[in-house]
Design an enzyme around this catalytic site. Structure first.
Site, PDB file in Angstrom:
ATOM      1  N   ARG A  62       0.822  -1.058  -0.031  1.00 30.58           N
ATOM      2  CA  ARG A  62       0.112  -0.033  -0.083  1.00 30.58           C
ATOM      3  C   ARG A  62       0.930   1.105   0.074  1.00 30.58           C
ATOM      4  O   ARG A  62       0.441   2.357  -0.188  1.00 30.58           O
ATOM      5  CB  ARG A  62      -0.838   0.089   1.327  1.00 30.58           C
ATOM      6  N   LYS A 112       3.562 -19.384   8.044  1.00 31.92           N
ATOM      7  CA  LYS A 112       3.040 -19.500   9.244  1.00 31.92           C
ATOM      8  C   LYS A 112       2.939 -18.368  10.090  1.00 31.92           C
ATOM      9  O   LYS A 112       3.687 -17.431   9.642  1.00 31.92           O
ATOM     10  CB  LYS A 112       3.766 -20.574   9.932  1.00 31.92           C
ATOM     11  N   HIS A 120       9.550 -23.038   7.258  1.00 27.26           N
ATOM     12  CA  HIS A 120      10.898 -22.729   6.746  1.00 27.26           C
ATOM     13  C   HIS A 120      11.891 -23.704   7.132  1.00 27.26           C
ATOM     14  O   HIS A 120      12.989 -24.073   6.580  1.00 27.26           O
ATOM     15  CB  HIS A 120      11.439 -21.313   6.953  1.00 27.26           C
ATOM     16  N   LYS A 137      15.575 -26.203   5.396  1.00 30.79           N
ATOM     17  CA  LYS A 137      16.811 -26.134   5.660  1.00 30.79           C
ATOM     18  C   LYS A 137      17.701 -27.425   5.175  1.00 30.79           C
ATOM     19  O   LYS A 137      17.004 -28.496   5.193  1.00 30.79           O
ATOM     20  CB  LYS A 137      16.723 -26.245   7.445  1.00 30.79           C
ATOM     21  N   GLU A 162      17.232 -21.943  21.274  1.00 32.83           N
ATOM     22  CA  GLU A 162      17.509 -20.546  20.593  1.00 32.83           C
ATOM     23  C   GLU A 162      18.196 -19.809  21.893  1.00 32.83           C
ATOM     24  O   GLU A 162      17.858 -19.657  22.886  1.00 32.83           O
ATOM     25  CB  GLU A 162      16.623 -20.215  20.299  1.00 32.83           C
ATOM     26  N   ASP A 164       4.258 -21.305  18.514  1.00 36.19           N
ATOM     27  CA  ASP A 164       5.166 -20.783  17.519  1.00 36.19           C
ATOM     28  C   ASP A 164       6.225 -21.871  17.063  1.00 36.19           C
ATOM     29  O   ASP A 164       6.724 -21.851  15.831  1.00 36.19           O
ATOM     30  CB  ASP A 164       6.040 -19.726  18.395  1.00 36.19           C
ATOM     31  N   HIS A 187       7.533 -26.526  13.521  1.00 36.57           N
ATOM     32  CA  HIS A 187       8.801 -26.796  13.350  1.00 36.57           C
ATOM     33  C   HIS A 187       9.180 -28.242  14.202  1.00 36.57           C
ATOM     34  O   HIS A 187       9.626 -28.948  13.201  1.00 36.57           O
ATOM     35  CB  HIS A 187       9.954 -25.818  13.731  1.00 36.57           C
ATOM     36  N   LYS A 217      13.402 -20.190  24.208  1.00 38.75           N
ATOM     37  CA  LYS A 217      14.083 -18.897  23.793  1.00 38.75           C
ATOM     38  C   LYS A 217      15.017 -18.504  25.041  1.00 38.75           C
ATOM     39  O   LYS A 217      14.776 -18.985  26.223  1.00 38.75           O
ATOM     40  CB  LYS A 217      13.158 -17.619  23.885  1.00 38.75           C
TER      41      LYS A 217
HETATM   42  C1  BG6 Z   1      10.217 -18.904  13.469  1.00 35.48           C
HETATM   43  C2  BG6 Z   1       9.582 -18.766  14.894  1.00 35.48           C
HETATM   44  O1  BG6 Z   1       9.381 -19.790  12.670  1.00 35.48           O
HETATM   45  O2  BG6 Z   1      11.304 -19.868  13.605  1.00 35.48           O
HETATM   46  C3  BG6 Z   1      10.611 -17.947  15.599  1.00 35.48           C
HETATM   47  O3  BG6 Z   1       8.596 -17.856  14.490  1.00 35.48           O
HETATM   48  C4  BG6 Z   1      12.131 -18.788  15.843  1.00 35.48           C
HETATM   49  O4  BG6 Z   1      10.254 -17.846  16.971  1.00 35.48           O
HETATM   50  C5  BG6 Z   1      12.532 -19.214  14.555  1.00 35.48           C
HETATM   51  O5  BG6 Z   1      13.001 -17.978  16.059  1.00 35.48           O
HETATM   52  C6  BG6 Z   1      13.515 -20.062  14.660  1.00 35.48           C
HETATM   53  O6  BG6 Z   1      14.233 -20.145  13.079  1.00 35.48           O
HETATM   54  P1  BG6 Z   1      15.928 -20.681  12.886  1.00 35.48           P
HETATM   55  O7  BG6 Z   1      15.607 -20.984  11.413  1.00 35.48           O
HETATM   56  O8  BG6 Z   1      16.410 -19.403  13.362  1.00 35.48           O
HETATM   57  O9  BG6 Z   1      15.982 -21.921  13.553  1.00 35.48           O
END
Ligand code: BG6
Length: 484
Positions: free
Chosen positions: A51, A148, A178, A182, A216, A235, A240, A331
């Site tokens: 936009r 997502k 995603h 990988k 993470e 999340d 994942h 996290k």
């Molecule tokens: C995302 C989550 O889908 O994946 C994030 O929303 C997370 O919270 C991330 O940090 C982790 O992805 P990667 O590729 O850094 O392991």
């Protein structure tokens, strides 16, 4: 080892939300890298739609800055950038009105792949799908890509699937997780189904248990609103970790093709038992020298959203009955480390007597960082009198074995966006898979809500709450260390 780049067919890729964070941070850098790799045909073009009051030059400026920031230095190249930008256009468009749609239509080529990337919130999926159809933009080679979170629970995921299905066939819908893009996650399938060595042992007769860890160090900065509503279960676990579990546990598909692979993954999700409340631990990071605690970050002193989950899952089928799968993610943990550990059972009888100790094989598949595989085997301790045994690692670092290029594999988005253009859905989630994953996750979250569950605090920079250790200890097991 030089990998071969196979050019894709001519395409138009329209990115709705083209000025947004995901487009600028992930999608456009991924496209740029594939352009530099020579994967694009000359006719290919990207059209960003948003936009914002921008013209083509203004958008180019924005993209140049983003690429500068998000593409590694070694891939920066002024000449390539100028070539890339020649193929990038911008259209000012509103998803909720007819503004801009005929301009977009005028820019699309004929007889080529047309991919529409919905890099926008889910509330715009319906209006976008409708207008693509209403303005006659869909051709026989149209694909749509969605990100997502695909829903917030089973009901909302069903509603989203129904909205998309009203305009597009399932074979045209690419739901991104995603993790599936990988390189090392795809390697899970290569390790399992490309070797004779592992598959015969890949069942409850030989495997004691499996651990899947996605740890993470990052927090949730900049995404507070989203995360506060989602939490680690929605999340990370629902998507994942669930995908990793599926790839580790599924039966061998007959072929590496979209439906064969996704049928097998779906069977795993459907065979999962409901998680017992005492088999799950939630945590929330507290403040310390390294930064504020979760509640301060989200500015909600009573937040009960979890930033950590550890759980024990069971797959009720012939292959896995009796073998627990322990999943954990969090996290602000001690290290960034995604690893799958397959812990085999002890040998049934030790011919070396009690003093040799108990030993079991273990296979570690490191997904990130330091991608590689380690197999722990038992040998005789050298030089000792008698038969003393010791465990040693057979360690294969992909970087060492495959050379420097393996240290710079295509980013997940590079692989996935090119798969969209190629029309290959193998690494994308099917609608029924997403729904089944929510059907497993929903009762866990509902249970927390009904019980007023409060997550256990854990220190930033630790391995998570102590209760996660207890979850294992009660079963006579322990977590493998979280190592960078
Ligand atoms: C995302 C989550 O889908 O994946 C994030 O929303 C997370 O919270 C991330 O940090 C982790 O992805 P990667 O590729 O850094 O392991």
């Amino acid at each position: 080892m030089v990998s071969r780049v196979i050019p894709v067919d001519p395409f138009d890729l329209v990115i709705f939300g083209g000025t947004g964070d995901l487009a600028q941070r992930k999608i456009l850098p991924a496209l740029f890298r594939r352009y530099c790799a020579g994967q694009w045909p000359d006719e290919a073009q990207i059209i960003a739609a948003a936009r914002g009051e921008l013209d083509r030059a203004g958008f180019h400026q924005m993209v140049s800055e983003s690429l500068h920031q998000h593409v590694p230095n070694r891939s920066q190249n002024a000449e390539a950038l100028s070539g890339f930008l020649q193929r990038v256009d911008y259209v000012r468009l509103d998803a909720l009105t007819d503004e801009g749609w005929s301009t977009l239509a005028g820019k699309l080529g004929r007889d080529r792949v047309r991919a529409f990337y919905f890099s926008v919130g889910p509330r715009l999926f319906g209006p976008l799908a409708e207008r693509i159809k209403a303005h006659g933009l869909a051709n026989l080679q149209t694909r749509i890509v969605v990100e997502k979170p695909f829903g917030h629970d089973l009901d909302s995921a069903r509603a989203l699937n129904a909205t998309l299905a009203a305009h597009f066939a399932e074979g045209q819908i690419y739901r991104i997780d995603h993790y599936l893009g990988k390189e090392t996650v795809q390697n899970l399938m290569a390790v399992r189904f490309g070797n004779m060595l592992f598959e015969p042992l890949w069942n409850s007769q030989y495997v004691d248990h499996i651990q899947i860890t996605v740890a993470e160090t990052v927090g949730i900065d900049g995404r507070e609103d989203y995360y506060e509503r989602a939490g680690a279960m929605r999340d990370m676990v629902q998507n994942h970790l669930m995908q990793l579990l599926c790839l580790i546990a599924m039966e061998p598909p007959a072929k590496f093709d979209p439906d064969a692979v996704r049928d097998e993954k779906l069977k795993v999700i459907r065979a999962l038992d409901r998680v017992e409340p005492h088999h799950i631990v939630r945590g929330q990071f507290s403040g310390g020298p390294e930064g504020p605690g979760y509640r301060d970050v989200v500015d909600n002193p009573r937040s009960t959203t979890e930033s950590y989950v550890a759980l024990r899952a069971h797959i009720s089928n012939w292959r896995w009955a009796g073998t627990p799968f322990y999943l954990r993610t969090g996290k602000r943990l001690v290290a960034r480390s995604s690893v799958i550990n397959v812990l085999f059972k002890d040998a049934p009888h030790s011919i070396f007597g009690e003093e040799a100790g108990r030993h079991a094989n273990a296979l570690s598949i490191r997904l990130q960082p330091n991608e590689g595989i380690t197999l722990k085997v038992t040998i005789k301790e050298p030089g000792q009198g008698g038969m003393r045994l010791v465990d040693v690692p057979l360690d294969m670092s992909f970087a060492e074995a495959l050379g420097p290029e393996s240290q710079d594999p295509p980013d997940a988005y590079e692989r996935l966006v090119m798969d969209v253009i190629r029309g290959n859905q193998t690494l994308f989630m099917r609608g029924d898979e997403v729904e089944a994953a929510w059907a497993w996750t929903d009762p866990v979250i509902a249970g927390w809500q009904a019980r007023g569950d409060v997550p256990k605090p854990y220190d930033s920079g630790s391995t998570g709450p102590g209760d996660a250790e207890l979850l294992m200890k009660r079963d006579g097991r322990h977590w493998q260390g979280i190592k960078p």
